[in-house]
Write an enzyme that holds these catalytic residues in place. Structure first.
Site, mmCIF file in Angstrom:
data_model
loop_
_atom_site.group_PDB
_atom_site.id
_atom_site.type_symbol
_atom_site.label_atom_id
_atom_site.label_comp_id
_atom_site.label_asym_id
_atom_site.label_seq_id
_atom_site.Cartn_x
_atom_site.Cartn_y
_atom_site.Cartn_z
ATOM 1 C CE LYS A 62 -4.441 -1.704 0.933
ATOM 2 N NZ LYS A 62 -5.604 -1.887 1.783
ATOM 3 N NE ARG A 69 -7.946 -8.166 -0.575
ATOM 4 C CZ ARG A 69 -7.414 -7.411 -1.522
ATOM 5 N NH1 ARG A 69 -6.437 -6.584 -1.243
ATOM 6 N NH2 ARG A 69 -7.851 -7.478 -2.767
#
Ligand code: 9MG
Length: 288
Positions: free
Chosen positions: A229, A263
């Site tokens: 991210k 995840r």
């Protein structure tokens, strides 16, 4: 918030997911514009091979998504989403007997992929789309409710909160859990996710992760997505293809703060980071 401890076993259709230790969910994006694998897995055979590799590396779940949720991503129709996702789900279930989670907010996609054998719904909009609650209820599958402020198109345009971020996120999740329970979705079928990167600044994300242990008060399995991210890019100054070490550090911290499902894109290295962290936390090793 509840007297019931987080469930150890999550019924996921034909599968039962043991959550007495942290599990890894492999990401399988079937979007042409995926931010991290740039459409490479759009071809069905490629997608299957990639999933097979993630399972071999230790993924317990494969999360299949057809709608990009990266900042600025444009919406697609339900039919476009189904056309991308359904063939992949069908083959993952039939050929690999995989526990498949479907990353969707679309009621028709929830219903049809459940009929094809999907075992979990991962909804970044926490079942707020019209008809989503009813559709999820009808499938009988567990649902991950994620916090997001805004929509992917605009969520990163100067996000701000009136309360400290962890309180805002917990208030939102409490409201959504209550709405689900009121609609008949059993608490034992719910998971929660603070939604790192979804309508949050770097400072919000760092503070949220540092204080995430407070979210274990829900006594619901905690799922997190931190892999590759932009928070890692911003803190370390790394492009997306150089974010693995930063992501592993965050994965380890997330486990220490109570995460039970991670995840991720890079399953093998994450399995090592998670298993190492877990061995320290429980002061033991499966191989003793
Ligand atoms: C689909 N998707 C992208 N990022 C995610 C995250 O952090 N959590 C969940 N549950 N889904 C995500």
């Amino acid at each position: 918030m509840t007297d019931n401890p987080a469930p150890t076993w999550l019924p996921c259709g034909r599968h039962r997911l043991d959550l007495s230790y942290p599990r890894v969910m492999g990401i399988l994006n079937v979007t042409p514009d995926s931010f991290s694998d740039g459409g490479r897995h759009v071809a069905l055979d490629d997608a299957l091979r990639h999933a097979e590799r993630m399972l071999a590396e230790g993924a317990a779940i494969i999360d299949v998504g057809g709608e990009s949720t990266r900042p600025g991503a444009q919406a697609i129709t339900a039919q476009q989403e189904l056309d991308r996702v359904a063939p992949v789900v069908e083959r993952l279930v039939c050929e690999l007997d995989a526990l498949v989670s479907v990353d969707t907010s679309t009621p028709a996609v929830m219903r049809q992929t459940a009929a094809l054998g999907a075992g979990m719904i991962n909804d970044v909009r926490a079942l707020q789309r019209e008809g989503a609650l009813e559709a999820a209820l009808g499938t009988g599958l567990p649902v991950c409710l994620m916090h997001m402020q805004g929509e992917p198109q605009d969520m990163q345009q100067a996000p701000r909160y009136d309360a400290p971020i962890e309180e805002a996120v917990m208030d939102f999740l409490e409201t959504r859990v209550a709405a689900c329970e009121a609609a008949g979705l059993r608490r034992e079928r719910l998971l929660i996710d603070p939604g790192f990167g979804f309508g949050k600044t770097v400072e919000h994300n760092l503070r949220l992760l540092n204080r995430m242990d407070r979210m274990t008060r829900f006594d619901l399995p905690l799922l997190v997505g931190l892999s590759r991210k932009s928070l890692i890019g911003k803190v370390l100054g790394r492009p997306v293809e150089e974010r693995l070490p930063g992501g592993l550090a965050l994965a380890s911290l997330a486990v220490e703060r109570g995460a039970r499902i991670l995840r991720v894109h890079d399953v093998g290295p994450t399995m090592d980071a998670v298993n190492m962290t877990w061995a320290v936390l429980r002061e033991g090793c499966e191989n003793d």
